[in-house]
Design a protein around this motif. Structure first.
Motif, short mmCIF file in Angstrom:
data_model
loop_
_atom_site.label_atom_id
_atom_site.label_comp_id
_atom_site.label_asym_id
_atom_site.label_seq_id
_atom_site.Cartn_x
_atom_site.Cartn_y
_atom_site.Cartn_z
N UNK A 1 38.09 47.16 41.69
CA UNK A 1 38.10 45.70 41.49
C UNK A 1 39.52 45.24 41.21
N UNK A 2 39.73 43.95 41.30
CA UNK A 2 41.02 43.35 41.00
C UNK A 2 41.00 42.67 39.64
N UNK A 3 41.69 41.53 39.55
CA UNK A 3 41.79 40.80 38.28
C UNK A 3 41.62 39.31 38.54
N UNK A 4 41.21 38.60 37.51
CA UNK A 4 41.19 37.15 37.59
C UNK A 4 42.01 36.58 36.45
N UNK B 1 43.16 28.52 39.40
CA UNK B 1 42.52 29.82 39.20
C UNK B 1 43.28 30.85 40.03
N UNK B 2 43.64 31.95 39.39
CA UNK B 2 44.33 33.03 40.09
C UNK B 2 43.44 34.26 40.19
N UNK B 3 43.40 34.86 41.37
CA UNK B 3 42.62 36.07 41.59
C UNK B 3 43.51 37.11 42.29
N UNK B 4 43.51 38.32 41.76
CA UNK B 4 44.24 39.42 42.39
C UNK B 4 43.22 40.36 43.02
#
Length: 507
Positions: free
Chosen positions: A136-139, A148-151
């Motif tokens: 999984x990534x990061x939020x 909103x940032x999502x990696x």
């Protein structure tokens, strides 16, 4: 050599000569030319393999590129990828004996170690399957009311995998299942000296239902196959295990396209023996560390650094244990050390030993090639060298054989300095009952892995790799899995834009 423990040739019905073909876009492809592998232990042809050219290599890379871009593997769910990887693990365990016998015949390693390598590799596939489902990534929800940032993590693309001859099945399983778990497609080139176990794994991949073009195998030599795999514009990453010299050439070949390169290279790995250590366990581990896989192991503990107060007694115990290690026929169930991979490599090992003796070193045991009744001369005696100085080539360079060098020290500071006085930094170890000593050494040793009061224990969860000229990047574990992923940041505005306009309009 009468004081050594030698297993002479056993009665064994050798399997039929294995015929290896390329696997390209889901089809088995016979080559216009072939190359043969002569068993280093038994002196007979044990495999005939298709000889890859630039044409087969181009076709394999093109298949991997098409497969990746079509998303037949790269865009399916982690669950779906894990399902295939788990099937492969089950199939590996069902085929251990067939694969292990072929690997022993091609490499010369003992059959017990081939079985352990092949059977143990199934655990790497199962761990990689777990990562496929849990990655999984990061939020980032703290960037402001309207942002909103999502990696996210995405597969890097097409990966070239180039593997060596010393652990052909294990090292492939340190790379391939993790690349597949990440969603990559691959082209694999095994060593020309041990190609067959890779082909056998390819058969299992097809049986497990891996889509065509996801894993392609091209057999042959570094030129043209390996070099083209390293420099091709449609390859996004190269992962290689082998010598430092070849690793440098791969890095140069890959530089024109700035593709990612991961390297697991050589080592000159020390074990430091403190006077308060459990000396019996340490001596056994040192003996194992230098003779396992015939000493042809990047993690071989080919040099020990022993406190002066215990050096004579400790070396004497290692010599005594070395006499009891069973050398000889690798198809004998009790053999612990088999044949050297090629006659040229046997001569190279001997050249290191002879040069050290000429420079003043002493062979406490061994010191030359040996023959085994019924099998020939491609073996090397268990060898323990004392009176070695840190400047000798045998103490600095990777001999890659059953040869142990002994250095001595007085203080921990001196032991750490000797440990780090090397171009390599793959692994290191220390033996002491003082936890403070172990921790100080572990912090200061320049190595990718540090063992304390053990040697060569490894787990799929723990990353493996080196520093300095032992390589770059990591294999296995979560860090090894991440090598096959690219990180992408998604920056998303939520609702209406609350910023003042950059362009001032007149209205």
């Amino acid at each position: 050599m009468k004081d050594l423990t030698i297993n002479t040739a056993t009665a064994y019905d050798l399997p039929r000569t294995f015929v290896g073909r390329h696997l390209i876009d889901g089809a088995w492809v016979a080559g216009a030319e072939i190359f043969e592998r002569l068993s280093p232990s038994h002196g007979v042809v044990v495999s005939r393999s298709a000889l890859g050219s630039a044409a087969e290599t181009e076709a394999a890379i093109a298949a991997a590129r098409r497969s990746f871009d079509a998303g037949v593997w790269s865009r399916i769910s982690g669950k779906a990828r894990a399902t295939v990887l788990l099937k492969v693990a089950d199939l590996i365990e069902a085929n251990v004996e067939r694969i292990a016998v072929q690997e022993t015949l091609e490499s010369g390693k003992p059959i017990s170690q081939s079985r352990g390598e092949v059977g143990g590799a199934a655990d790497l596939w199962r761990y990689a399957a777990a990562l496929a489902r849990t990655s999984h990534g990061d939020s980032h929800n703290t960037l402001g009311d309207d942002m909103l940032g999502v990696v996210v993590k995405e597969p890097i693309g097409v990966v070239s995998i180039i593997t060596p001859w010393n652990f052909p099945f294990w090292i492939l399983s340190q790379k391939l299942p993790f690349a597949l778990a990440a969603g990559c497609t691959v082209v694999v080139k095994p060593s020309e000296m041990t190609p067959s176990s890779t082909v056998m794994l390819g058969e299992l991949l097809v049986e497990a239902g891996l889509p065509a073009g996801v894993c392609n195998i091209v057999l042959g030599y570094g030129e043209p196959v390996g070099s083209l795999m390293s420099r091709h514009k449609d390859v996004d990453m190269v992962t290689f295990t082998g010598s430092t010299a070849v690793g440098k050439r791969i890095t140069q070949a890959a530089s024109d396209t700035l593709k990612k390169v991961a390297l697991e290279l050589g080592g000159k790995n020390p074990q430091v023996i403190m006077p308060d250590a459990d000396l019996e366990n340490a001596a056994d581990a040192v003996t194992f560390g230098v003779y396992f896989n015939v000493g042809q192991c990047c993690n071989s503990s080919s040099r020990i650094i022993v406190h002066e107060d215990i050096a004579d007694a400790f070396v004497a115990r290692v010599v005594e244990l070395s006499r009891q290690v069973r050398f000889g026929d690798p198809l004998d169930e009790s053999t612990q050390v088999g044949a050297i991979v090629t006659a040229d490599h046997n001569a190279k090992i001997d050249a290191y030993v002879k040069a050290a003796i000429e420079a003043g070193a002493k062979a406490e045991l061994g010191g030359g090639p040996m023959s085994v009744e019924g099998l020939g001369t491609q073996f090397y005696q268990p060898t323990v060298m004392t009176n070695v100085t840190p400047d000798m080539a045998i103490a600095r360079e990777e001999v890659f054989g059953p040869v142990l060098t002994v250095l001595t020290f007085r203080t921990l500071k001196e032991a750490i300095a000797l440990t780090n006085d090397s171009e390599y930094g793959l692994s290191a170890g220390i033996w002491s009952t003082d936890i403070h000593t172990c921790l100080e050494f572990s912090r200061r040793a320049q190595a990718g892995t540090v063992w304390t009061n053990t040697w060569m224990d490894g787990y799929p969860e723990l990353a493996f790799g080196g520093v300095k000229q032992s390589g770059q990047g990591r294999e296995i574990g979560k860090y090894g899995y991440d090598e096959f992923l690219e990180v992408k940041s998604l920056v998303m505005r939520v609702g209406r834009d609350s910023r003042a306009p950059w362009v001032k309009t007149s209205a």
